[in-house]
Design a protein around this motif. Structure first.
Motif, short mmCIF file in Angstrom:
data_model
loop_
_atom_site.label_atom_id
_atom_site.label_comp_id
_atom_site.label_asym_id
_atom_site.label_seq_id
_atom_site.Cartn_x
_atom_site.Cartn_y
_atom_site.Cartn_z
N GLY A 118 0.61 -1.12 0.02
CA GLY A 118 -0.33 -0.27 0.10
C GLY A 118 0.86 1.38 -0.02
N LYS A 149 4.73 4.24 3.44
CA LYS A 149 5.77 5.69 3.82
C LYS A 149 7.04 5.55 3.82
N ASN A 196 -5.05 10.43 0.34
CA ASN A 196 -5.53 9.07 0.44
C ASN A 196 -6.51 8.57 1.80
N ASP A 197 -5.68 8.21 1.97
CA ASP A 197 -5.86 7.69 3.29
C ASP A 197 -5.56 9.01 4.77
N GLY A 198 -5.72 10.23 4.56
CA GLY A 198 -6.15 10.96 5.37
C GLY A 198 -4.65 11.51 5.83
N THR A 199 -3.46 11.42 5.33
CA THR A 199 -1.76 11.14 5.64
C THR A 199 -2.39 12.65 5.45
#
Length: 834
Positions: free
Chosen positions: A443, A446, A513-516
């Protein structure tokens, strides 16, 4: 050699008319000009290419077929007549030329794949070798192709072999073998990285990649003493509106013992491409040309200069770059030629092995000399140099016996070679495919881990010119964001989301997209900084991991963009908390902890690997704060690896920010870790006084913060100039120690400055002095307070040592991964954050 006598006599008679044109110029000792497949001689530009039949004694082949065509090939070149016929080689064949004078020779090959009879020459596939060098490997010309090579011939004969591959055949339309003047290429070139003399140039085989007439027209072979073709530079300019053309051919002078008309004709030296400053004395940009090259080779680059633009000596100063390396800093052509203008001059540079298939050449104004921003380039030659296997074309061609069975032998050798190449290619492809699948399953972690595609050496490309470009060479280096994803994260670069503006460009807040939350730094095409800093930032942050260094999440290089994506630092820059914004003032304890955090990050850079990494742009705008005011050092675009173990410094052009720049580095252009220490000392006074490091609105004695603060510090009155918000809130011992630490950092000579480790210890001591006095006896000299302080400092040091050791051991994969730093260039940049 006697067997060649009659044939050589014919050559000399047939080309005598071509020498007459340049009777005062160079007369080659050897000159073979052959029009392959032609039944009659062909005159091109005053030179006579002899008919193929007369040259048949030079050719050894198991089967040769003479092919003529009545259909004229459609070409617009001056030598189009040479493409009317060709010789076909159905098996390994070779030309053998008698060499009367050893030395460098041109080998020029002409190819045009027209169809005739049973042969469709566009399907030909073959290799060419000469004197133990592979010139072309698995070559299959699809249209008109002219290839020029130069070899240092040391024997009495020169053999040029044509070897069909893949059961195919070879062909040739025309060939030249011509002596080169002895002084044209000498062993007097410098490597650009590292900047040392290159050894062994005379023995190198070379292939001409480009020969460019900057700012001028195409020059045909008939107008060049050595029958070279020079093309205009328009197709290579990255940003055409940054350049303008200048012509003054009549002004050109050739010096004694330097450039001659053999080096380049007056039409090259009398025209140039000049930086289009548009009468703006503050213009800071580069004129850049980009060339396609074959990766895996070094390149010989010859710059041609002639100052036809200046009105007086010492008027034009400029920098010359190859990729991200500076090839000539502060070049003043009038100084080279003893204050005489318009004198022809050339400079030879050898590049490191190219890794990305692009070679960029840039010129730009010098920023260390007070001169009008301008730069010129008159001509450029780029030549590929043979690799360690003696090849200019990739695979090395094995020696093949010339017999009736040689075609089968070639097929077997080539088949095995191709099989090996295919196996290696499939293995690499499968590895990359599996890696991509794994990254997708994770995914897009990071943690940004680069995939090294160049054996641990530094991947460098581009130039200071900052118009975005596709960084194909780093497309596999970890987390590469699509431009569409960046647009989505930043709400199409919504101006209301801008959180900072600096020399590189705007910084936007973004949400993945994952809110990061992320900070997105978008390069400005008109920026003073550019692709070199972009590349260095990626390399640097992809290989260092530390609590006090900002983390890079990814990058984007699509659509000519240069975008860097970082972890979001909620509280912005340290500078914004000190002055120039409406952010709340920081307490003295917060300021000390921020300085300590930044010092830890810099200390890690200086000591965390076998070679120090010098930041070179330490300033309050490059110290970022997260939601808990944890400090992280950012912006590594100017960073550079430190000196070798047996060296004391790195010699390099001055780079940094006004007000923070180490004066010793500025004077001597000798960079050490102590240059960072000096800049950090300025930051310490900036933290204490909460004012800009350079403020021209203030009285003269106050303009420079470092000088002003040092006067008060040496007078023992530092408390008189501290931030009004801190008045009465700093304990005297803490302030005294802090002032002493800053003073030591600003010592005139680097050897007198403390290491960053010492600075870190002193700042931790300042914090303990502040807290110990508050927690204990109000009397600053209290014995109990001193004993308490001593205990706390000892405990703190023990804890810190343990933590550092644990972190050191546990984070080898991140903190201590191999450093791969670009040798980058820049100019003195503004003090604002980038």
């Amino acid at each position: 050699m006697m067997s060649f006598g009659i044939l050589e006599s014919f050559f000399w008679i047939s080309v005598a008319c071509s020498f007459f044109c340049f009777s005062t110029g160079f007369t080659p000792a050897d000159q073979y000009l052959i029009d392959c497949g032609s039944p009659t001689n062909t005159t091109v530009g005053g030179r006579v290419f002899v008919a193929d039949g007369f040259a048949s004694k030079l050719l050894s082949t198991p089967q040769d077929i003479l092919v003529n065509t009545s259909l004229k090939p459609i070409t617009s070149s001056d030598d189009s007549l040479l493409y009317d016929s060709a010789r076909i080689f159905t098996g390994p064949s070779k030309y053998t030329f008698s060499i009367s004078q050893s030395g460098r020779h041109w080998i020029r090959l002409y190819f045009y794949p027209f169809a005739s009879g049973n042969y469709s020459m566009s399907s030909a596939n073959f290799s060419v070798s000469a004197q133990d060098y592979t010139l072309l490997s698995h070559f299959s010309p699809k249209n008109v192709s002219f290839r020029e090579f130069s070899l240092n011939v040391t024997s009495e004969t020169l053999e040029i072999s044509f070897i069909p591959t893949n059961n195919s055949f070879a062909f040739l339309n025309a060939i030249e073998v011509v002596s080169v003047p002895n002084g044209l290429i000498t062993d007097d070139a410098n490597l650009v990285n590292p900047a040392v003399k290159f050894q062994g140039l005379l023995t190198q085989a070379m292939e001409t990649v480009e020969r460019v007439n900057m700012g001028g027209p195409r020059i045909s072979p008939a107008n060049d003493r050595l029958w070279r073709t020079w093309v205009p530079d328009n197709d290579f300019l990255v940003q055409a509106n940054f350049a303008k053309n200048v012509t003054n051919i009549g002004a050109v002078k050739y010096p004694k013992g330097g450039a001659t008309e053999d080096t380049a004709p007056p039409t090259v030296y009398g025209t140039c491409t000049e930086m289009n400053s548009q009468d703006n004395p503050t213009s800071i940009f580069n004129v850049t040309w980009e060339f396609d090259v074959d990766p895996g080779f070094q390149y010989f680059v010859r710059f041609h200069f002639c100052d036809i633009v200046s009105k007086s000596p010492n008027q034009l100063y400029f920098n010359v770059y190859i990729n991200s390396w500076i090839a000539a800093p502060n070049l003043d052509l009038s100084t080279i030629n003893v204050n005489i203008l318009a004198v022809a001059y050339y400079m030879d540079i050898v590049t490191p092995v190219n890794d990305n298939g692009k070679l960029r050449v840039s010129i730009g104004p010098s920023t260390t000399v007070n001169a009008y921003p301008d730069a010129i380039l008159n001509g450029l030659e780029i030549m590929k140099m043979n690799n360690s296997m003696g090849s200019l074309g990739g695979a090395v061609i094995a020696s093949v016996p010339f017999s009736s069975n040689s075609k089968k032998n070639v097929g077997m050798i080539v088949g095995l070679s191709i099989a090996c190449v295919v196996v290696v290619f499939l293995a690499v492809f499968l590895f990359l495919f599996c890696r991509r699948r794994k990254m997708a399953r994770l995914g897009h972690s990071k943690t940004w881990v680069p995939f090294s595609i160049y054996g641990g050496t530094s991947l460098t490309m581009g130039s200071k010119y900052s118009n975005g470009t596709t960084l194909s060479a780093i497309s596999n280096l970890g987390y590469r964001f699509p431009f569409a994803a960046v647009l989505e994260a930043t709400n199409n670069f919504d101006e209301s989301w801008v959180i900072g503006i600096g020399g590189f460009g705007r910084v936007f807040k973004g949400v993945l997209n994952d809110g990061t939350k992320v900070a997105v730094k978008r390069g400005n095409p008109q920026s003073q900084q550019g692709i070199a800093e972009f590349q260095t930032e990626i390399e640097m942050l992809s290989q260092f991991r530390h609590r006090h260094l900002v983390s890079l999440i990814g990058y984007c290089d699509e659509k000519n963009e240069m975008i860097l994506i970082y972890e979001y630092m909620e509280n912005g820059t340290l500078k914004s908390h000190l002055y120039g914004s409406d952010r709340p003032s920081l307490s003295w304890k917060d300021r000390l902890e921020i300085c300590i955090g930044a010092a830890r990050g810099l200390h890690y850079l200086h000591t965390g690997y076998s070679k120090a990494v010098i930041h070179r742009d330490v300033k309050s705008a490059n110290i970022l704060l997260d939601e808990n005011l944890l400090a992280k050092v950012a912006d590594f675009g100017l960073s550079k690896t430190g000196p070798e173990i047996d060296q004391t410094h790195v010699s390099t052009a001055v780079k940094g920010s006004f007000g923070y720049l180490d004066p010793e580095y500025f004077r001597r252009q000798q960079l050490t870790e102590k240059s960072d220490v000096y800049s950090f000392g300025v930051v310490l006074f900036e933290v204490l006084c909460a004012r800009p490091v350079i403020d021209p609105t203030l009285p003269r004695e106050m303009v420079n913060l470092a000088e002003w603060a040092m006067k008060w510090q040496k007078n023992g009155q530092l408390e008189q100039i501290i931030d009004p918000n801190l008045v009465g809130k700093i304990k005297p011992d803490s302030l005294r120690k802090f002032g002493e630490t800053a003073e030591k950092c600003l010592a005139e000579f680097g050897v007198d400055r403390p290491s960053m480790g010492d600075v870190l210890w002193n700042l931790e001591y300042c914090l303990q002095l502040q807290e110990a006095v508050v927690q204990n006896d109000p009397e600053e000299n209290s014995t109990n307070a001193i004993l308490e302080l001593s205990s706390q400092v000892n405990n703190l040091n023990n804890v810190d040592t343990t933590i550092s050791a644990n972190q050191f051991e546990a984070s080898n994969a991140d903190d201590l991964s191999g450093v791969s730093m670009s040798r980058v260039f820049s100019q003195l940049v503004k003090s604002e954050g980038r």
